[in-house]
Motif scaffolding. Structure first.
Motif, mmCIF file in Angstrom:
data_model
loop_
_atom_site.group_PDB
_atom_site.id
_atom_site.type_symbol
_atom_site.label_atom_id
_atom_site.label_comp_id
_atom_site.label_asym_id
_atom_site.label_seq_id
_atom_site.Cartn_x
_atom_site.Cartn_y
_atom_site.Cartn_z
ATOM 1 N N MET A 83 0.839 -1.190 -0.122
ATOM 2 C CA MET A 83 0.046 0.000 0.141
ATOM 3 C C MET A 83 0.813 1.218 -0.036
ATOM 4 O O MET A 83 0.584 2.300 -0.608
ATOM 5 C CB MET A 83 -0.963 0.081 1.179
ATOM 6 C CG MET A 83 -2.071 -1.029 1.308
ATOM 7 S SD MET A 83 -3.163 -0.878 -0.258
ATOM 8 C CE MET A 83 -2.464 -2.162 -1.248
ATOM 9 N N LEU A 84 2.013 1.193 0.758
ATOM 10 C CA LEU A 84 3.004 2.380 0.653
ATOM 11 C C LEU A 84 3.498 2.581 -0.631
ATOM 12 O O LEU A 84 3.796 3.671 -1.188
ATOM 13 C CB LEU A 84 4.028 2.012 1.623
ATOM 14 C CG LEU A 84 3.750 2.267 3.036
ATOM 15 C CD1 LEU A 84 4.877 1.680 3.964
ATOM 16 C CD2 LEU A 84 3.373 3.517 3.398
ATOM 17 N N ILE A 85 3.899 1.498 -1.494
ATOM 18 C CA ILE A 85 4.323 1.435 -2.691
ATOM 19 C C ILE A 85 3.182 2.165 -3.681
ATOM 20 O O ILE A 85 3.675 2.808 -4.572
ATOM 21 C CB ILE A 85 4.808 0.101 -3.273
ATOM 22 C CG1 ILE A 85 5.954 -0.515 -2.450
ATOM 23 C CG2 ILE A 85 4.938 -0.069 -4.689
ATOM 24 C CD1 ILE A 85 6.285 -1.924 -2.725
ATOM 25 N N PHE A 180 8.392 10.126 -5.698
ATOM 26 C CA PHE A 180 9.013 9.214 -6.222
ATOM 27 C C PHE A 180 10.240 8.638 -5.496
ATOM 28 O O PHE A 180 10.740 7.443 -5.165
ATOM 29 C CB PHE A 180 9.340 9.723 -7.624
ATOM 30 C CG PHE A 180 10.074 8.388 -8.613
ATOM 31 C CD1 PHE A 180 9.139 7.333 -8.835
ATOM 32 C CD2 PHE A 180 11.502 8.371 -8.707
ATOM 33 C CE1 PHE A 180 9.627 6.344 -9.638
ATOM 34 C CE2 PHE A 180 11.835 7.203 -9.440
ATOM 35 C CZ PHE A 180 10.935 6.188 -9.809
ATOM 36 N N ILE A 181 10.738 9.683 -4.543
ATOM 37 C CA ILE A 181 12.033 9.065 -3.785
ATOM 38 C C ILE A 181 11.385 8.454 -2.743
ATOM 39 O O ILE A 181 12.170 7.277 -2.472
ATOM 40 C CB ILE A 181 12.796 10.538 -3.282
ATOM 41 C CG1 ILE A 181 13.522 11.232 -4.410
ATOM 42 C CG2 ILE A 181 13.781 10.119 -2.286
ATOM 43 C CD1 ILE A 181 14.218 12.491 -4.079
ATOM 44 N N ALA A 182 10.396 8.638 -1.833
ATOM 45 C CA ALA A 182 9.653 7.811 -0.992
ATOM 46 C C ALA A 182 9.391 6.632 -1.587
ATOM 47 O O ALA A 182 9.578 5.525 -0.665
ATOM 48 C CB ALA A 182 8.495 8.535 -0.661
ATOM 49 N N PHE A 183 8.888 6.533 -2.717
ATOM 50 C CA PHE A 183 8.854 5.461 -3.479
ATOM 51 C C PHE A 183 9.810 4.356 -3.564
ATOM 52 O O PHE A 183 9.768 3.235 -3.120
ATOM 53 C CB PHE A 183 8.031 5.480 -5.061
ATOM 54 C CG PHE A 183 8.136 4.428 -5.685
ATOM 55 C CD1 PHE A 183 7.491 3.179 -5.634
ATOM 56 C CD2 PHE A 183 8.996 4.127 -6.750
ATOM 57 C CE1 PHE A 183 7.408 2.236 -6.509
ATOM 58 C CE2 PHE A 183 9.201 2.978 -7.582
ATOM 59 C CZ PHE A 183 8.185 2.091 -7.458
ATOM 60 N N ILE A 184 10.793 4.798 -4.043
ATOM 61 C CA ILE A 184 12.275 4.104 -3.951
ATOM 62 C C ILE A 184 12.684 3.678 -2.520
ATOM 63 O O ILE A 184 13.083 2.336 -2.337
ATOM 64 C CB ILE A 184 13.441 5.105 -4.664
ATOM 65 C CG1 ILE A 184 12.990 5.223 -6.168
ATOM 66 C CG2 ILE A 184 14.679 4.207 -4.449
ATOM 67 C CD1 ILE A 184 13.860 6.173 -6.826
ATOM 68 N N LEU A 185 12.375 4.623 -1.723
ATOM 69 C CA LEU A 185 13.026 4.286 -0.167
ATOM 70 C C LEU A 185 12.118 3.065 0.389
ATOM 71 O O LEU A 185 12.695 2.046 0.899
ATOM 72 C CB LEU A 185 12.869 5.474 0.634
ATOM 73 C CG LEU A 185 13.963 6.728 0.497
ATOM 74 C CD1 LEU A 185 13.535 7.810 1.316
ATOM 75 C CD2 LEU A 185 15.319 6.141 0.747
ATOM 76 N N VAL A 186 10.868 3.087 0.175
ATOM 77 C CA VAL A 186 9.957 2.098 0.478
ATOM 78 C C VAL A 186 10.369 0.744 -0.183
ATOM 79 O O VAL A 186 10.585 -0.223 0.389
ATOM 80 C CB VAL A 186 8.466 2.390 0.324
ATOM 81 C CG1 VAL A 186 7.588 1.342 0.668
ATOM 82 C CG2 VAL A 186 7.886 3.453 1.226
ATOM 83 N N VAL A 187 10.437 0.677 -1.515
ATOM 84 C CA VAL A 187 10.716 -0.551 -2.158
ATOM 85 C C VAL A 187 12.031 -1.122 -1.508
ATOM 86 O O VAL A 187 12.292 -2.157 -1.506
ATOM 87 C CB VAL A 187 10.975 -0.436 -3.728
ATOM 88 C CG1 VAL A 187 11.271 -1.471 -4.592
ATOM 89 C CG2 VAL A 187 9.476 0.039 -4.102
ATOM 90 N N THR A 188 13.075 -0.307 -1.278
ATOM 91 C CA THR A 188 14.451 -0.567 -1.153
ATOM 92 C C THR A 188 14.906 -1.004 0.092
ATOM 93 O O THR A 188 15.173 -2.267 0.601
ATOM 94 C CB THR A 188 15.462 0.319 -1.427
ATOM 95 O OG1 THR A 188 15.349 0.889 -2.765
ATOM 96 C CG2 THR A 188 16.905 -0.120 -1.367
#
Length: 403
Positions: A83-85, A180-188
């Motif tokens: 859901m965060l992604i 989009f940076i938040a998206f990358i942080l969550v995924v990683t």
């Protein structure tokens, strides 16, 4: 194994604090000049501009009020990280597109879609609530709250400066990039040891609430969330006008109005982690009850201030009361709900928050229009008192049932 688990949720908290911080900057960056941006999209009369402003501002929150429980249910089925992604990537795309609109209806459609993809902050709270040890959930949620609050305070300053020198469209592009940076942080970096519920074991929303130990407490907390956000936003439509009235037409109205609006957030950032930790030690319920009564007290004198610094000081105290409220509500929801259904419960809480964000400005502007600015603060104080009595009585019944 225990140490590993501690590091696991603490790492999530660190990543989500930074993610909510940059998300808070992004969201609040575009809010102050949105009416000015809308005005560039056509040749409007004053009445038309007010109508478009109201529709575009409220669109996101109205959609969130209906969609949040749906996303909460999916979070319980599929996991909070997903859901965060979904929220970070979806809003990154939608808000970036808002930089390229050429008509207000296009912006309205994108704001509606923003509501559909919303929920990054609430899902961050849900993930921390479901992974942090319950003995430390107050401190964890209080700390997470400072991330978005810090970003929200910084955002208008950054957004105003960028809009002034580079135009109104650039902040939308920057906000999209931050998300989009938040998206990358969550995924990683985000880890979630999620175990989905078997479909045959899944309970309906009615069954979940029926099986709660204290359903009246949960509903009282939902209403508390509504009142917190309605109270905080009720002053938004006229804060600059009230400031101007108190300053007798001084040329620094815009700057001082921004300072007054920021006061609750500044206090919240300072106090929220401390009250969260104190609640873990002495009881979250005590902090919540104290915060509700304090809110009742601090709204009354705001109706009778005679200069701007009195108002600024009292708004700072409002932030202190807020630090005792929103994070404590989330902590109590976490402590009174099975981890299996935290997403659903937090989704409903997000709905009440969204409804508060819609109702607050409408109530504030209506009461100020019929009466005056002071009446808004007195009305808000009465809401806080009613809420205090209701929550206190429900907690009293709960405590008696434990005897």
């Amino acid at each position: 194994m225990k140490e590993k688990q501690n590091n696991y949720w603490k790492k999530n908290l660190t990543v989500l604090w930074f993610s909510t911080f940059i998300s808070g900057i992004g969201f609040s960056m575009i809010t102050p000049f949105m009416p000015l941006y809308i005005n560039t999209l056509g040749n409007f009369t004053k009445s038309q501009l007010v109508t478009w402003n109201g529709l575009i501002f409220s669109a996101t929150f109205l959609v969130m009020a209906f969609i949040s429980p749906v996303w909460g249910k999916i979070a319980d089925r599929r996991g909070r990280k997903l859901m965060l992604i979904r929220a970070s990537l979806g809003m990154a795309i939608v808000i970036t597109l808002q930089a390229f609109v050429v008509a207000p209806w296009q912006l309205l459609v994108l704001r509606l879609l923003q509501g559909v993809f919303s929920g990054f902050i609430s899902n961050a709270n849900t993930l921390i609530a479901s992974t942090a040890p319950r003995s430390q959930s107050g401190r964890a949620l209080g700390t997470l709250n400072t991330g978005v609050m810090s970003g929200t305070l910084l955002g208008p300053l950054v957004g105003g400066a960028i809009a002034q020198y580079f135009g109104y469209r650039v902040p939308f592009l920057i906000t999209g990039t931050l998300l989009f940076i938040a998206f990358i942080l969550v995924v990683t970096f985000i880890q979630e040891d999620f175990h989905p519920i078997a479909k045959e074991d899944e309970e309906s929303t009615k069954e979940i609430f029926h099986n709660l130990k204290h359903p009246k407490i949960i509903f009282a907390l939902f209403v508390t969330t509504f009142i917190i956000y309605a109270s905080n936003t009720s002053i938004n439509p006229f804060v600059s006008l009230y400031t101007k009235q108190l300053m007798n037409g001084s040329s620094n109205v815009t700057l001082v109005a921004g300072l007054v609006a920021a006061m609750p957030g500044i206090a919240n950032v300072i106090a929220a982690p401390r009250f969260g930790a104190l609640g873990d030690r002495i009881g979250t319920e005590k902090i919540l009850i104290g915060g509700l009564f304090f809110a009742f007290l601090v709204y009354i004198p705001q109706a009778f201030v005679t200069n701007i610094w009195q108002l600024a000081g009292l708004r700072f105290l409002v932030g202190i009361s807020d630090a005792c409220l929103a994070p404590q509500v989330q902590t109590m929801l976490a402590k009174n709900t099975s981890h299996k259904y935290t997403g659903r419960i937090f989704g409903y809480n997000q709905s009440f928050q969204s409804m508060g964000n819609v109702a607050g400005p409408l109530l504030g502007s209506s009461i100020a229009g019929f009466y005056n600015y002071s009446a808004v603060f007195l009305f808000t104080s009465s809401l806080a008192l009613i809420n205090f009595i209701w929550v206190f009585s429900n907690l009293k019944v709960k405590n008696k049932s434990h005897l």
